[in-house]
Design a protein around this motif. Structure first.
Motif, PDB file in Angstrom:
ATOM      1  N   TRP A  11    -110.142 -48.321  57.447  1.00 38.11           N
ATOM      2  CA  TRP A  11    -109.061 -48.700  56.553  1.00 38.11           C
ATOM      3  C   TRP A  11    -108.135 -49.721  57.187  1.00 38.11           C
ATOM      4  N   ILE A  40     -94.785 -48.784  44.793  1.00 41.44           N
ATOM      5  CA  ILE A  40     -96.046 -48.050  44.860  1.00 41.44           C
ATOM      6  C   ILE A  40     -96.510 -47.571  43.476  1.00 41.44           C
ATOM      7  N   SER A  42     -97.926 -45.962  40.266  1.00 43.92           N
ATOM      8  CA  SER A  42     -98.914 -44.918  40.032  1.00 43.92           C
ATOM      9  C   SER A  42     -99.849 -44.682  41.208  1.00 43.92           C
ATOM     10  N   VAL A  43     -99.809 -45.569  42.195  1.00 44.80           N
ATOM     11  CA  VAL A  43    -100.603 -45.319  43.404  1.00 44.80           C
ATOM     12  C   VAL A  43    -100.061 -44.076  44.116  1.00 44.80           C
ATOM     13  N   SER A  44     -98.819 -43.695  43.807  1.00 46.17           N
ATOM     14  CA  SER A  44     -98.274 -42.481  44.422  1.00 46.17           C
ATOM     15  C   SER A  44     -99.085 -41.247  44.030  1.00 46.17           C
ATOM     16  N   LYS A  45     -99.830 -41.306  42.924  1.00 42.99           N
ATOM     17  CA  LYS A  45    -100.708 -40.191  42.561  1.00 42.99           C
ATOM     18  C   LYS A  45    -101.756 -39.957  43.646  1.00 42.99           C
ATOM     19  N   LEU A  46    -102.316 -41.034  44.177  1.00 46.99           N
ATOM     20  CA  LEU A  46    -103.282 -40.912  45.271  1.00 46.99           C
ATOM     21  C   LEU A  46    -102.620 -40.285  46.490  1.00 46.99           C
ATOM     22  N   PHE A  47    -101.395 -40.710  46.806  1.00 46.67           N
ATOM     23  CA  PHE A  47    -100.691 -40.165  47.960  1.00 46.67           C
ATOM     24  C   PHE A  47    -100.356 -38.691  47.759  1.00 46.67           C
ATOM     25  N   ASN A 137     -98.774 -37.548  34.212  1.00 51.33           N
ATOM     26  CA  ASN A 137     -97.762 -37.959  35.181  1.00 51.33           C
ATOM     27  C   ASN A 137     -96.918 -36.776  35.643  1.00 51.33           C
ATOM     28  N   THR A 172     -96.305 -49.237  54.540  1.00 53.14           N
ATOM     29  CA  THR A 172     -96.280 -48.397  53.346  1.00 53.14           C
ATOM     30  C   THR A 172     -95.147 -47.383  53.451  1.00 53.14           C
TER      31      THR A 172
END
Length: 196
Positions: A11, A40, A42-47, A137, A172
């Motif tokens: 990564w 960030i 909706s990428v916060s869903k991955l986090f 969400n 990040t």
């Protein structure tokens, strides 16, 4: 965590380093890949998912337990004791919440606080949990909140400890640190007529 040690070096390999577009349509200032910061979103869903799974790996969180076993300040209502909202259901958008995105987002760090009562009022199940998929969400937001409580910190601190630092994601953050605000790309949206 083991996943970070195994995959982390892959990564960190930069494949393309270039800025696209502008940071603000009003100024047309170009994106600088070294300095521009982008929310960030909706990428916060991955986090949230990665943080929850790191806690699962540590044995501190269990996928098939009722989410209420981990929550201290709010309670998820249930249709029956046979149909609790589980951590797995939160992870897979199958919790049964029936809510849209509006009213659950903020554009500044000063606007993120929500009272326990206001948060509790939003936790309304529209469907029996774990029966059907529905982009959720609220469910993933609750998962993030839950991971902070299990970690004994907050969502942002849990993500930092379980994902950001182990993977070496040096640029990040969850939220925007004061020192980065001047480099933050503007938020744009469209009105009912399609104008920015």
């Amino acid at each position: 965590p083991e996943y970070a040690q195994h995959w982390g070096h892959y990564w960190r390999t930069v494949v393309l380093h270039k800025g696209y577009g502008v940071t603000d349509i009003a100024t047309a200032k170009p994106v600088d890949p070294d300095r521009t910061r982008v929310r960030i979103g909706s990428v916060s869903k991955l986090f949230a998912a990665l943080t929850a799974l790191a806690l699962v790996d540590e044995g501190r969180l269990h996928l098939d337990r009722d989410a209420n076993q981990y929550l201290r300040d709010v309670r998820v209502p249930s249709h029956s004791s046979d149909d609790p909202v589980t951590v797995r259901a939160l992870l897979s958008h199958r919790a049964g919440f029936d809510t849209g995105l509006w009213g659950c987002t903020s554009r500044s760090s000063a606007d993120v606080a929500m009272s326990r009562d206001a948060y509790q009022r939003r936790l309304l199940l529209g469907r029996v949990p774990d029966r059907a998929y529905g982009y959720d969400n609220l469910g993933v937001g609750l998962l993030g909140y839950l991971t902070g409580q299990v970690d004994g910190t907050s969502f942002a601190r849990a993500v930092d400890a379980k994902v950001i630092r182990p993977l070496g994601l040096e640029k990040t953050t969850i939220g925007v640190p004061d020192g980065q605000v001047e480099h933050l790309a503007a938020c744009h949206s469209w009105d009912a007529r399609g104008r920015p």
